[in-house]
Design an enzyme around this catalytic site. Sequence first.
Site, PDB file in Angstrom:
ATOM      1  N   CYS A  10       0.837  -1.210   0.000  1.00 49.49           N
ATOM      2  CA  CYS A  10       0.000   0.000   0.000  1.00 49.49           C
ATOM      3  C   CYS A  10       0.867   1.254   0.000  1.00 49.49           C
ATOM      4  CB  CYS A  10      -0.947   0.005   1.193  1.00 49.49           C
ATOM      5  SG  CYS A  10      -0.106   0.074   2.775  1.00 49.49           S
ATOM      6  N   CYS A  56      -2.934  -2.737   8.746  1.00 50.90           N
ATOM      7  CA  CYS A  56      -2.493  -1.409   9.196  1.00 50.90           C
ATOM      8  C   CYS A  56      -2.082  -1.477  10.671  1.00 50.90           C
ATOM      9  CB  CYS A  56      -3.599  -0.383   9.007  1.00 50.90           C
ATOM     10  SG  CYS A  56      -4.489  -0.556   7.452  1.00 50.90           S
TER      11      CYS A  56
HETATM   12 FE1  FES Z   1      -1.587   0.469   4.234  1.00 51.38          FE
HETATM   13 FE2  FES Z   1      -3.454   1.010   5.937  1.00 51.38          FE
HETATM   14  S1  FES Z   1      -3.698   0.703   3.822  1.00 51.38           S
HETATM   15  S2  FES Z   1      -1.368   0.735   6.343  1.00 51.38           S
END
Ligand code: FES
Length: 140
Positions: free
Chosen positions: A34, A105
């Site tokens: 991400c 996360c």
């Molecule tokens: Fe990557 Fe939350 S989407 S840490």
Amino acid sequence: MLYSEKVMDHFSNPRNVGEIEDADGVGEIGNAKCGDIMKMYLKIDPETKVITDAKFKTFGCGAAVATSSMATELIKGRSIDDALKLTNDAVVEALDGLPAVKIHCSVLAEQAVRSALSDYYTRQGIDPLPIVGEIKEPEE
Ligand code: FES
């Protein structure tokens, strides 16, 4: 509502944001998928080994901000041993839950704390691996 009130609160009003200039341990962890990055700063009392201050900077999603905020709240005033026991599950629980797709996360927050403690031990001339274990970048 996808997010709990506590998540929304820690996202909109994160605690302990910033840097500690004379930190005793600094950790950084990222998630390649991400692209989110979390940096964690700890101040540790040399005698009592209590974490007297914790601050973070997170370049990432709302859940990453909320979990790092909660993680700093959970370890402040606690011993290093307590901080080493902090799991992402405990962070999620303290936030009244996270959607399944956002659990990673919270792993980032857990690993950011461990990464900062690992740096702390390295600075003390102590091999952090047997104490802190390997720092794992969450993969999803
Ligand atoms: Fe990557 Fe939350 S989407 S840490």
